[in-house]
Design a protein around this motif. Structure first.
Motif, PDB file in Angstrom:
ATOM      1  N   LEU A 165      21.879   3.240 -33.676  1.00 42.01           N
ATOM      2  CA  LEU A 165      22.822   4.065 -32.929  1.00 42.01           C
ATOM      3  C   LEU A 165      22.316   4.344 -31.514  1.00 42.01           C
ATOM      4  O   LEU A 165      23.102   4.529 -30.588  1.00 42.01           O
ATOM      5  CB  LEU A 165      23.080   5.367 -33.691  1.00 42.01           C
ATOM      6  CG  LEU A 165      24.287   6.187 -33.300  1.00 42.01           C
ATOM      7  CD1 LEU A 165      25.572   5.363 -33.382  1.00 42.01           C
ATOM      8  CD2 LEU A 165      24.384   7.412 -34.183  1.00 42.01           C
ATOM      9  N   ALA A 166      20.999   4.341 -31.349  1.00 44.23           N
ATOM     10  CA  ALA A 166      20.417   4.522 -30.004  1.00 44.23           C
ATOM     11  C   ALA A 166      20.889   3.422 -29.059  1.00 44.23           C
ATOM     12  O   ALA A 166      21.131   3.677 -27.875  1.00 44.23           O
ATOM     13  CB  ALA A 166      18.893   4.527 -30.096  1.00 44.23           C
ATOM     14  N   LEU A 167      21.035   2.198 -29.575  1.00 44.05           N
ATOM     15  CA  LEU A 167      21.530   1.093 -28.742  1.00 44.05           C
ATOM     16  C   LEU A 167      22.977   1.316 -28.319  1.00 44.05           C
ATOM     17  O   LEU A 167      23.350   0.997 -27.191  1.00 44.05           O
ATOM     18  CB  LEU A 167      21.432  -0.230 -29.506  1.00 44.05           C
ATOM     19  CG  LEU A 167      20.042  -0.741 -29.828  1.00 44.05           C
ATOM     20  CD1 LEU A 167      20.125  -1.969 -30.730  1.00 44.05           C
ATOM     21  CD2 LEU A 167      19.286  -1.052 -28.559  1.00 44.05           C
ATOM     22  N   VAL A 168      23.768   1.865 -29.214  1.00 40.25           N
ATOM     23  CA  VAL A 168      25.177   2.125 -28.901  1.00 40.25           C
ATOM     24  C   VAL A 168      25.282   3.174 -27.790  1.00 40.25           C
ATOM     25  O   VAL A 168      26.018   2.990 -26.813  1.00 40.25           O
ATOM     26  CB  VAL A 168      25.932   2.606 -30.163  1.00 40.25           C
ATOM     27  CG1 VAL A 168      27.375   2.949 -29.844  1.00 40.25           C
ATOM     28  CG2 VAL A 168      25.858   1.556 -31.266  1.00 40.25           C
ATOM     29  N   ILE A 169      24.522   4.247 -27.934  1.00 39.07           N
ATOM     30  CA  ILE A 169      24.554   5.326 -26.944  1.00 39.07           C
ATOM     31  C   ILE A 169      24.071   4.814 -25.587  1.00 39.07           C
ATOM     32  O   ILE A 169      24.730   5.026 -24.564  1.00 39.07           O
ATOM     33  CB  ILE A 169      23.708   6.518 -27.426  1.00 39.07           C
ATOM     34  CG1 ILE A 169      24.358   7.132 -28.671  1.00 39.07           C
ATOM     35  CG2 ILE A 169      23.533   7.551 -26.324  1.00 39.07           C
ATOM     36  CD1 ILE A 169      23.471   8.109 -29.418  1.00 39.07           C
ATOM     37  N   ALA A 170      22.930   4.144 -25.589  1.00 39.61           N
ATOM     38  CA  ALA A 170      22.384   3.630 -24.324  1.00 39.61           C
ATOM     39  C   ALA A 170      23.319   2.600 -23.698  1.00 39.61           C
ATOM     40  O   ALA A 170      23.551   2.627 -22.483  1.00 39.61           O
ATOM     41  CB  ALA A 170      21.006   3.017 -24.548  1.00 39.61           C
ATOM     42  N   GLY A 171      23.876   1.700 -24.488  1.00 42.36           N
ATOM     43  CA  GLY A 171      24.783   0.681 -23.967  1.00 42.36           C
ATOM     44  C   GLY A 171      26.025   1.286 -23.339  1.00 42.36           C
ATOM     45  O   GLY A 171      26.452   0.885 -22.245  1.00 42.36           O
ATOM     46  N   ALA A 172      26.598   2.287 -24.013  1.00 42.93           N
ATOM     47  CA  ALA A 172      27.794   2.944 -23.468  1.00 42.93           C
ATOM     48  C   ALA A 172      27.466   3.659 -22.153  1.00 42.93           C
ATOM     49  O   ALA A 172      28.232   3.582 -21.186  1.00 42.93           O
ATOM     50  CB  ALA A 172      28.352   3.933 -24.486  1.00 42.93           C
ATOM     51  N   LEU A 173      26.318   4.331 -22.108  1.00 45.82           N
ATOM     52  CA  LEU A 173      25.923   5.006 -20.869  1.00 45.82           C
ATOM     53  C   LEU A 173      25.658   4.003 -19.747  1.00 45.82           C
ATOM     54  O   LEU A 173      26.025   4.247 -18.597  1.00 45.82           O
ATOM     55  CB  LEU A 173      24.679   5.873 -21.115  1.00 45.82           C
ATOM     56  CG  LEU A 173      24.903   7.141 -21.933  1.00 45.82           C
ATOM     57  CD1 LEU A 173      23.574   7.814 -22.255  1.00 45.82           C
ATOM     58  CD2 LEU A 173      25.834   8.104 -21.212  1.00 45.82           C
ATOM     59  N   ILE A 174      25.052   2.885 -20.083  1.00 47.74           N
ATOM     60  CA  ILE A 174      24.790   1.848 -19.074  1.00 47.74           C
ATOM     61  C   ILE A 174      26.096   1.329 -18.483  1.00 47.74           C
ATOM     62  O   ILE A 174      26.212   1.135 -17.272  1.00 47.74           O
ATOM     63  CB  ILE A 174      23.932   0.709 -19.668  1.00 47.74           C
ATOM     64  CG1 ILE A 174      22.487   1.190 -19.865  1.00 47.74           C
ATOM     65  CG2 ILE A 174      23.976  -0.538 -18.799  1.00 47.74           C
ATOM     66  CD1 ILE A 174      21.612   0.233 -20.660  1.00 47.74           C
ATOM     67  N   VAL A 175      27.090   1.114 -19.332  1.00 48.44           N
ATOM     68  CA  VAL A 175      28.402   0.657 -18.842  1.00 48.44           C
ATOM     69  C   VAL A 175      28.998   1.705 -17.905  1.00 48.44           C
ATOM     70  O   VAL A 175      29.453   1.374 -16.796  1.00 48.44           O
ATOM     71  CB  VAL A 175      29.359   0.354 -20.017  1.00 48.44           C
ATOM     72  CG1 VAL A 175      30.777   0.134 -19.523  1.00 48.44           C
ATOM     73  CG2 VAL A 175      28.870  -0.857 -20.799  1.00 48.44           C
ATOM     74  N   LEU A 176      29.000   2.969 -18.327  1.00 52.39           N
ATOM     75  CA  LEU A 176      29.551   4.037 -17.479  1.00 52.39           C
ATOM     76  C   LEU A 176      28.827   4.123 -16.139  1.00 52.39           C
ATOM     77  O   LEU A 176      29.462   4.216 -15.085  1.00 52.39           O
ATOM     78  CB  LEU A 176      29.430   5.385 -18.197  1.00 52.39           C
ATOM     79  CG  LEU A 176      30.461   5.696 -19.259  1.00 52.39           C
ATOM     80  CD1 LEU A 176      30.123   7.013 -19.941  1.00 52.39           C
ATOM     81  CD2 LEU A 176      31.844   5.770 -18.652  1.00 52.39           C
ATOM     82  N   PHE A 177      27.492   4.079 -16.188  1.00 49.83           N
ATOM     83  CA  PHE A 177      26.712   4.233 -14.962  1.00 49.83           C
ATOM     84  C   PHE A 177      26.861   3.018 -14.044  1.00 49.83           C
ATOM     85  O   PHE A 177      26.847   3.158 -12.821  1.00 49.83           O
ATOM     86  CB  PHE A 177      25.241   4.494 -15.282  1.00 49.83           C
ATOM     87  CG  PHE A 177      25.004   5.789 -16.037  1.00 49.83           C
ATOM     88  CD1 PHE A 177      25.897   6.850 -15.965  1.00 49.83           C
ATOM     89  CD2 PHE A 177      23.880   5.942 -16.832  1.00 49.83           C
ATOM     90  CE1 PHE A 177      25.681   8.038 -16.650  1.00 49.83           C
ATOM     91  CE2 PHE A 177      23.644   7.125 -17.522  1.00 49.83           C
ATOM     92  CZ  PHE A 177      24.544   8.179 -17.429  1.00 49.83           C
TER      93      PHE A 177
END
Length: 183
Positions: free
Chosen positions: A152-164
């Motif tokens: 789930l850490a990958l999902v959170i980080a990936g989504a934040l990376i897309v937003l940023f």
């Protein structure tokens, strides 16, 4: 007196004033919250390791959960740190090469770089979600939580990376600057 040498740093930065859009404020809030959560989790890692050391060397009874929890927290600290690093431009870049390009090429290349980073974040979130759902029914024997929580850490980080990354692309197109989260 003006210097005959052009200011390379000023020429390399096409960014203008800081952005004040609602999306930028949201991204800044997410980045600051991620940083604060990562610090709390890092303190948790330190406490877990200390508990493990005290249990082993003073009480001769190592807590079984301490190592697993510390590893879990390290996953999330790393994931959040990577995402905030993307927003705050702390990732590896070729700034000196990009700054030598003409302005029109520089903007296109910076947009391409942020688009590729967003693509990477999207793939990271998607593959993390696949692994999360595949492993959700399996339990971690030491913590009793689903093994899918690891991914789930990958999902959170990936989504934040897309937003940023999207935030950076919008700021570039508006000739604005993304202010780092720690400011």
């Amino acid at each position: 007196m003006t210097s005959p040498v052009p200011d390379v740093a000023a020429a390399a930065s096409p960014a203008g004033p800081p952005s004040d859009s609602a999306f930028t404020r949201l991204c800044a809030l997410l980045a600051k919250a991620s940083l604060m959560l990562a610090v709390v989790m890092l303190i948790g890692v330190i406490l877990c390791v200390q508990t493990q050391v005290v249990g082993r060397y003073i009480f001769n009874d190592t807590p079984t959960w301490a190592e697993s929890l510390a590893l879990q927290l390290v996953l999330y600290v790393t994931a959040l740190g990577v995402a905030v690093g993307v927003r705050d431009a702390g990732h590896i870049g070729l700034e000196s090469l990009v700054s030598l390009l003409p302005e029109a090429w520089r903007l296109k290349l910076e947009l391409l770089i942020h688009a590729l980073v967003a693509l990477f974040g999207g793939l990271m979130a998607w593959s993390g979600w696949v692994w999360t759902t595949m492993n959700w029914s399996e339990r971690d024997p030491m913590l009793g939580i689903p093994v899918g929580v690891n991914y789930l850490a990958l999902v959170i980080a990936g989504a934040l990376i897309v937003l940023f990354s999207i935030e950076h692309m919008v700021a570039l197109l508006r000739h604005e600057e993304v202010v780092p989260a720690w400011n």
